[in-house]
Design a protein around this motif. Sequence first.
Motif, mmCIF file in Angstrom:
data_model
loop_
_atom_site.group_PDB
_atom_site.id
_atom_site.type_symbol
_atom_site.label_atom_id
_atom_site.label_comp_id
_atom_site.label_asym_id
_atom_site.label_seq_id
_atom_site.Cartn_x
_atom_site.Cartn_y
_atom_site.Cartn_z
ATOM 1 N N ILE A 38 0.839 -1.197 0.000
ATOM 2 C CA ILE A 38 0.000 0.000 0.000
ATOM 3 C C ILE A 38 0.881 1.256 0.000
ATOM 4 C CG2 ILE A 38 -1.539 1.384 1.449
ATOM 5 C CD1 ILE A 38 -2.990 -1.202 2.163
ATOM 6 N N GLY A 39 1.906 1.270 0.828
ATOM 7 C CA GLY A 39 2.803 2.424 0.868
ATOM 8 C C GLY A 39 3.509 2.645 -0.456
ATOM 9 N N LEU A 40 3.988 1.574 -1.048
ATOM 10 C CA LEU A 40 4.674 1.680 -2.339
ATOM 11 C C LEU A 40 3.712 2.134 -3.429
ATOM 12 C CD1 LEU A 40 7.339 1.186 -3.832
ATOM 13 C CD2 LEU A 40 6.530 -1.143 -4.280
ATOM 14 N N ALA A 41 2.513 1.570 -3.449
ATOM 15 C CA ALA A 41 1.517 1.947 -4.453
ATOM 16 C C ALA A 41 1.074 3.401 -4.273
ATOM 17 C CB ALA A 41 0.315 1.007 -4.373
ATOM 18 N N TRP A 42 0.942 3.843 -3.020
ATOM 19 C CA TRP A 42 0.521 5.224 -2.765
ATOM 20 C C TRP A 42 1.566 6.207 -3.300
ATOM 21 C CZ3 TRP A 42 -4.087 6.597 -0.359
ATOM 22 C CH2 TRP A 42 -4.257 7.960 -0.118
ATOM 23 N N ILE A 43 2.829 5.930 -3.016
ATOM 24 C CA ILE A 43 3.901 6.827 -3.481
ATOM 25 C C ILE A 43 4.001 6.788 -5.002
ATOM 26 C CG2 ILE A 43 6.404 7.183 -3.452
ATOM 27 C CD1 ILE A 43 6.356 6.231 -0.529
ATOM 28 N N ALA A 44 3.925 5.605 -5.588
ATOM 29 C CA ALA A 44 4.015 5.494 -7.049
ATOM 30 C C ALA A 44 2.850 6.200 -7.722
ATOM 31 C CB ALA A 44 4.058 4.018 -7.454
ATOM 32 N N THR A 45 1.651 6.025 -7.182
ATOM 33 C CA THR A 45 0.481 6.699 -7.753
ATOM 34 C C THR A 45 0.618 8.213 -7.638
ATOM 35 O OG1 THR A 45 -0.872 4.807 -7.119
ATOM 36 C CG2 THR A 45 -2.030 6.829 -7.660
ATOM 37 N N PHE A 46 1.123 8.673 -6.529
ATOM 38 C CA PHE A 46 1.327 10.118 -6.350
ATOM 39 C C PHE A 46 2.306 10.657 -7.388
ATOM 40 C CE2 PHE A 46 4.169 13.342 -4.403
ATOM 41 C CZ PHE A 46 3.319 14.420 -4.520
ATOM 42 N N TYR A 47 3.431 9.963 -7.586
ATOM 43 C CA TYR A 47 4.415 10.442 -8.550
ATOM 44 C C TYR A 47 3.864 10.422 -9.976
ATOM 45 C CZ TYR A 47 8.448 11.036 -5.529
ATOM 46 O OH TYR A 47 9.329 11.509 -4.582
ATOM 47 N N VAL A 48 3.139 9.378 -10.330
ATOM 48 C CA VAL A 48 2.593 9.291 -11.691
ATOM 49 C C VAL A 48 1.554 10.376 -11.928
ATOM 50 C CG1 VAL A 48 1.215 7.848 -13.236
ATOM 51 C CG2 VAL A 48 3.130 6.851 -11.981
ATOM 52 N N THR A 49 0.647 10.564 -10.967
ATOM 53 C CA THR A 49 -0.377 11.590 -11.157
ATOM 54 C C THR A 49 0.212 13.002 -11.108
ATOM 55 O OG1 THR A 49 -0.931 11.551 -8.799
ATOM 56 C CG2 THR A 49 -2.238 10.156 -10.263
ATOM 57 N N ALA A 50 1.239 13.199 -10.301
ATOM 58 C CA ALA A 50 1.857 14.524 -10.221
ATOM 59 C C ALA A 50 2.642 14.843 -11.490
ATOM 60 C CB ALA A 50 2.760 14.614 -9.000
ATOM 61 N N SER A 51 3.291 13.846 -12.069
ATOM 62 C CA SER A 51 4.104 14.108 -13.258
ATOM 63 C C SER A 51 3.250 14.293 -14.510
ATOM 64 C CB SER A 51 5.123 12.992 -13.468
ATOM 65 O OG SER A 51 4.455 11.791 -13.790
ATOM 66 N N THR A 52 2.082 13.666 -14.557
ATOM 67 C CA THR A 52 1.215 13.806 -15.728
ATOM 68 C C THR A 52 0.219 14.943 -15.578
ATOM 69 O OG1 THR A 52 -0.348 12.184 -14.851
ATOM 70 C CG2 THR A 52 1.399 11.360 -16.304
ATOM 71 N N GLY A 53 0.113 15.506 -14.400
ATOM 72 C CA GLY A 53 -0.818 16.599 -14.171
ATOM 73 C C GLY A 53 -2.249 16.133 -13.966
ATOM 74 N N THR A 54 -2.447 14.856 -13.732
ATOM 75 C CA THR A 54 -3.777 14.320 -13.499
ATOM 76 C C THR A 54 -4.259 14.747 -12.119
ATOM 77 O OG1 THR A 54 -3.140 12.386 -14.789
ATOM 78 C CG2 THR A 54 -5.139 12.198 -13.472
ATOM 79 N N LYS A 55 -5.514 15.131 -12.028
ATOM 80 C CA LYS A 55 -6.089 15.547 -10.754
ATOM 81 C C LYS A 55 -6.864 14.392 -10.139
ATOM 82 C CE LYS A 55 -4.882 19.886 -10.775
ATOM 83 N NZ LYS A 55 -4.026 20.465 -9.799
ATOM 84 N N VAL A 56 -6.367 13.867 -9.047
ATOM 85 C CA VAL A 56 -7.071 12.856 -8.262
ATOM 86 C C VAL A 56 -7.633 13.591 -7.055
ATOM 87 C CG1 VAL A 56 -6.829 10.701 -6.977
ATOM 88 C CG2 VAL A 56 -5.490 11.076 -9.044
ATOM 89 N N PRO A 57 -8.935 13.470 -6.768
ATOM 90 C CA PRO A 57 -9.553 14.326 -5.745
ATOM 91 C C PRO A 57 -8.815 14.372 -4.408
ATOM 92 C CG PRO A 57 -11.221 13.051 -6.878
ATOM 93 C CD PRO A 57 -9.897 12.588 -7.404
ATOM 94 N N LEU A 58 -8.504 13.281 -3.817
ATOM 95 C CA LEU A 58 -7.868 13.307 -2.495
ATOM 96 C C LEU A 58 -6.374 13.589 -2.589
ATOM 97 C CD1 LEU A 58 -8.194 12.875 0.555
ATOM 98 C CD2 LEU A 58 -7.685 10.472 0.161
ATOM 99 N N MET A 59 -5.702 12.956 -3.532
ATOM 100 C CA MET A 59 -4.245 13.097 -3.632
ATOM 101 C C MET A 59 -3.821 14.498 -4.031
ATOM 102 S SD MET A 59 -2.578 9.737 -5.205
ATOM 103 C CE MET A 59 -2.077 8.453 -4.101
ATOM 104 N N SER A 60 -4.552 15.124 -4.909
ATOM 105 C CA SER A 60 -4.171 16.462 -5.356
ATOM 106 C C SER A 60 -4.268 17.468 -4.217
ATOM 107 C CB SER A 60 -5.069 16.899 -6.508
ATOM 108 O OG SER A 60 -4.914 16.013 -7.596
ATOM 109 N N ASP A 61 -5.231 17.275 -3.336
ATOM 110 C CA ASP A 61 -5.401 18.198 -2.215
ATOM 111 C C ASP A 61 -4.299 18.052 -1.177
ATOM 112 O OD1 ASP A 61 -7.714 19.029 -3.456
ATOM 113 O OD2 ASP A 61 -9.008 17.713 -2.261
#
Length: 85
Positions: A38-61
């Motif tokens: 879960i920790g690894l997936a959370w960090i990886a998802t954050f980096y992928v969404t941050a680098s592509t500019g995708t807005k995920v409701p909870l993570m972006s905030d």
Amino acid sequence: MAKSKVRKKAVYTPPQKSKAPEVSPRWLAPAMVVLWLIGLAWIATFYVTASTGTKVPLMSDLGNWNLGIGFVAIILGVVLATRWR
């Protein structure tokens, strides 16, 4: 010539083991691995969404607090690993 003294104490005998070997609970190993993933997936998802500019409701905030959330999950997995027998 001096005589050697006679030993008055009995020979040392180590105490017998009376404790049964400790066994880890069945939930410990799966919980440990799940927290790591879960920790690894959370960090990886954050980096992928941050680098592509995708807005995920909870993570972006949360911004960079996402790294803290991921690392806390990984650290909790390591803490559980110290209790594994």
